[in-house]
Design a protein around this motif. Sequence first.
Motif, PDB file in Angstrom:
ATOM      1  N   GLU A  62       0.811  -1.206   0.000  1.00 62.02           N
ATOM      2  CA  GLU A  62       0.000   0.000   0.000  1.00 62.02           C
ATOM      3  C   GLU A  62       0.852   1.268   0.000  1.00 62.02           C
ATOM      4  O   GLU A  62       0.322   2.372  -0.122  1.00 62.02           O
ATOM      5  CB  GLU A  62      -0.939   0.010   1.208  1.00 62.02           C
ATOM      6  N   THR A  63       2.160   1.105   0.140  1.00 63.04           N
ATOM      7  CA  THR A  63       3.047   2.270   0.263  1.00 63.04           C
ATOM      8  C   THR A  63       4.187   2.288  -0.745  1.00 63.04           C
ATOM      9  O   THR A  63       4.656   3.363  -1.133  1.00 63.04           O
ATOM     10  CB  THR A  63       3.634   2.325   1.680  1.00 63.04           C
ATOM     11  N   ASP A  64       4.660   1.136  -1.169  1.00 63.43           N
ATOM     12  CA  ASP A  64       5.795   1.054  -2.086  1.00 63.43           C
ATOM     13  C   ASP A  64       5.295   1.120  -3.523  1.00 63.43           C
ATOM     14  O   ASP A  64       4.786   0.134  -4.059  1.00 63.43           O
ATOM     15  CB  ASP A  64       6.565  -0.246  -1.849  1.00 63.43           C
TER      16      ASP A  64
ATOM     17  N   ALA B  91       5.790  -1.489  -6.237  1.00 65.17           N
ATOM     18  CA  ALA B  91       5.038  -2.744  -6.161  1.00 65.17           C
ATOM     19  C   ALA B  91       3.567  -2.563  -6.539  1.00 65.17           C
ATOM     20  O   ALA B  91       2.769  -3.489  -6.393  1.00 65.17           O
ATOM     21  CB  ALA B  91       5.138  -3.329  -4.748  1.00 65.17           C
ATOM     22  N   PHE B  92       3.229  -1.373  -7.061  1.00 68.53           N
ATOM     23  CA  PHE B  92       1.836  -1.073  -7.388  1.00 68.53           C
ATOM     24  C   PHE B  92       1.415  -1.718  -8.709  1.00 68.53           C
ATOM     25  O   PHE B  92       2.233  -1.992  -9.595  1.00 68.53           O
ATOM     26  CB  PHE B  92       1.628   0.438  -7.493  1.00 68.53           C
ATOM     27  N   ARG B  93       0.116  -1.926  -8.811  1.00 68.03           N
ATOM     28  CA  ARG B  93      -0.518  -2.363 -10.052  1.00 68.03           C
ATOM     29  C   ARG B  93      -1.479  -1.259 -10.502  1.00 68.03           C
ATOM     30  O   ARG B  93      -1.769  -0.333  -9.744  1.00 68.03           O
ATOM     31  CB  ARG B  93      -1.237  -3.700  -9.841  1.00 68.03           C
ATOM     32  N   HIS B  94      -1.984  -1.383 -11.720  1.00 68.05           N
ATOM     33  CA  HIS B  94      -2.758  -0.280 -12.273  1.00 68.05           C
ATOM     34  C   HIS B  94      -3.998   0.067 -11.447  1.00 68.05           C
ATOM     35  O   HIS B  94      -4.421   1.225 -11.424  1.00 68.05           O
ATOM     36  CB  HIS B  94      -3.167  -0.597 -13.714  1.00 68.05           C
TER      37      HIS B  94
ATOM     38  N   PRO C 225       1.121  -4.936 -13.281  1.00 72.17           N
ATOM     39  CA  PRO C 225       1.993  -3.970 -12.597  1.00 72.17           C
ATOM     40  C   PRO C 225       2.229  -2.719 -13.431  1.00 72.17           C
ATOM     41  O   PRO C 225       2.329  -2.779 -14.655  1.00 72.17           O
ATOM     42  CB  PRO C 225       3.299  -4.752 -12.411  1.00 72.17           C
ATOM     43  N   THR C 226       2.311  -1.581 -12.749  1.00 71.99           N
ATOM     44  CA  THR C 226       2.623  -0.333 -13.441  1.00 71.99           C
ATOM     45  C   THR C 226       4.092  -0.328 -13.857  1.00 71.99           C
ATOM     46  O   THR C 226       4.937  -0.916 -13.193  1.00 71.99           O
ATOM     47  CB  THR C 226       2.355   0.882 -12.545  1.00 71.99           C
ATOM     48  N   MET C 227       4.390   0.344 -14.954  1.00 75.30           N
ATOM     49  CA  MET C 227       5.753   0.400 -15.469  1.00 75.30           C
ATOM     50  C   MET C 227       6.349   1.798 -15.397  1.00 75.30           C
ATOM     51  O   MET C 227       7.519   1.987 -15.702  1.00 75.30           O
ATOM     52  CB  MET C 227       5.782  -0.112 -16.913  1.00 75.30           C
ATOM     53  N   SER C 228       5.544   2.794 -15.024  1.00 82.77           N
ATOM     54  CA  SER C 228       6.046   4.165 -14.918  1.00 82.77           C
ATOM     55  C   SER C 228       5.079   4.963 -14.064  1.00 82.77           C
ATOM     56  O   SER C 228       4.087   4.420 -13.551  1.00 82.77           O
ATOM     57  CB  SER C 228       6.179   4.805 -16.298  1.00 82.77           C
ATOM     58  N   GLU C 229       5.326   6.246 -13.924  1.00 80.25           N
ATOM     59  CA  GLU C 229       4.431   7.110 -13.157  1.00 80.25           C
ATOM     60  C   GLU C 229       3.445   7.855 -14.060  1.00 80.25           C
ATOM     61  O   GLU C 229       2.838   8.842 -13.645  1.00 80.25           O
ATOM     62  CB  GLU C 229       5.262   8.104 -12.335  1.00 80.25           C
ATOM     63  N   GLN C 230       3.277   7.365 -15.278  1.00 76.77           N
ATOM     64  CA  GLN C 230       2.325   7.962 -16.205  1.00 76.77           C
ATOM     65  C   GLN C 230       0.919   7.962 -15.592  1.00 76.77           C
ATOM     66  O   GLN C 230       0.428   6.935 -15.114  1.00 76.77           O
ATOM     67  CB  GLN C 230       2.296   7.184 -17.516  1.00 76.77           C
ATOM     68  N   VAL C 231       0.262   9.117 -15.591  1.00 81.89           N
ATOM     69  CA  VAL C 231      -1.099   9.225 -15.063  1.00 81.89           C
ATOM     70  C   VAL C 231      -2.086   8.734 -16.114  1.00 81.89           C
ATOM     71  O   VAL C 231      -2.084   9.206 -17.256  1.00 81.89           O
ATOM     72  CB  VAL C 231      -1.422  10.677 -14.669  1.00 81.89           C
ATOM     73  N   ILE C 232      -2.930   7.769 -15.721  1.00 83.55           N
ATOM     74  CA  ILE C 232      -3.944   7.211 -16.613  1.00 83.55           C
ATOM     75  C   ILE C 232      -5.308   7.528 -16.021  1.00 83.55           C
ATOM     76  O   ILE C 232      -5.571   7.222 -14.851  1.00 83.55           O
ATOM     77  CB  ILE C 232      -3.772   5.688 -16.774  1.00 83.55           C
ATOM     78  N   ILE C 233      -6.166   8.135 -16.826  1.00 83.14           N
ATOM     79  CA  ILE C 233      -7.494   8.522 -16.354  1.00 83.14           C
ATOM     80  C   ILE C 233      -8.558   7.733 -17.105  1.00 83.14           C
ATOM     81  O   ILE C 233      -8.620   7.771 -18.340  1.00 83.14           O
ATOM     82  CB  ILE C 233      -7.730  10.033 -16.532  1.00 83.14           C
TER      83      ILE C 233
END
Length: 309
Positions: free
Chosen positions: A17-19, A22-25, A79-87
């Motif tokens: 929840e913090t790292d 390790a996030f997913r979309h 898993p996310t691959m970058s900090e790209q914002v997806i709306i």
Amino acid sequence: MYQQPEKSLWTGRLDSETDRSAFRHFQTIVFGNLAEDVDVHDSVALLGYAVDEGVALNKGRIGAQEGPDAIRGAFAAVPTMSEQVIIDYGNVRHCASTLYETQQEFGQYVTQLLQRHQRTFLLGGGHDIAYAQYLGVRAANPGKSIGVINIDAHFDNRCAASSTSGTSFRQMLEEDDRLDYLVLGIQRASNTQSLFDYADKTRTEYVLADELKGRIDPRIKNKVENFIHAHDVILFTICMDVIDSAYAPGVSAPAVLGLTPTIVLSLAERILQSDKVTSLSIAEMNPNYDIDQRTAKLIAHMLTYLIHD
């Protein structure tokens, strides 16, 4: 009819929840509302075309209206691959008296998103999404030349009294004298001679599926790059039935001897290198015929690479 995004679709395995590494979309997705006028240019947009009326009119296998949400469900867990914002802006469904009216409505939303976002990804739905996409691209780019690139087993240049999933590119060509058409992956056995004749008549450029087996020839790469260079704006669309049904069974018209996902992804990545490509639609995902979410997961993985390209 516009429907705001369904947040319950965005779920997946929670590793942290913090790292953020390790996030997913499903942990990073942002939810948008087309009724709100906000400036989010550095982000990319998702909009679903939850419509298979065009498939039904084209006598295909219905079910593609559930495609956008199936894609979201698979994409959410990747898993996310970058900090790209997806709306995610939700879906447009078919409630009008004609398909054309729904395409017009969708096109208006596409215009909005093109004006707000760096790039817009459109999830189908039947391939009549391409004509709806065109209406939006043209409205956002008056006076500019449009190059349409379609990765598809079919020309979709049929002659019909009204819009179907098989008429989009004929409609574009007949309405717009500042538009040219390039299609990659055409199968000889999936198009009648009359469709080839119309392609020749309209100077449609095409590459046969037989020419895309194994690797992408440098001459084909040059053809694509020259086509992009010759136009102000590129409308890009992929029909999932171009991919062999062993990899993508969940489509309205499954392909025999179709392309491999690797070839399609390689072509798409090359095309999306150009800033002229402001929108990409992915069409004909039909969950009713999918196996183990194979097609939905394939699109989800392709999107991960293409959005973050």
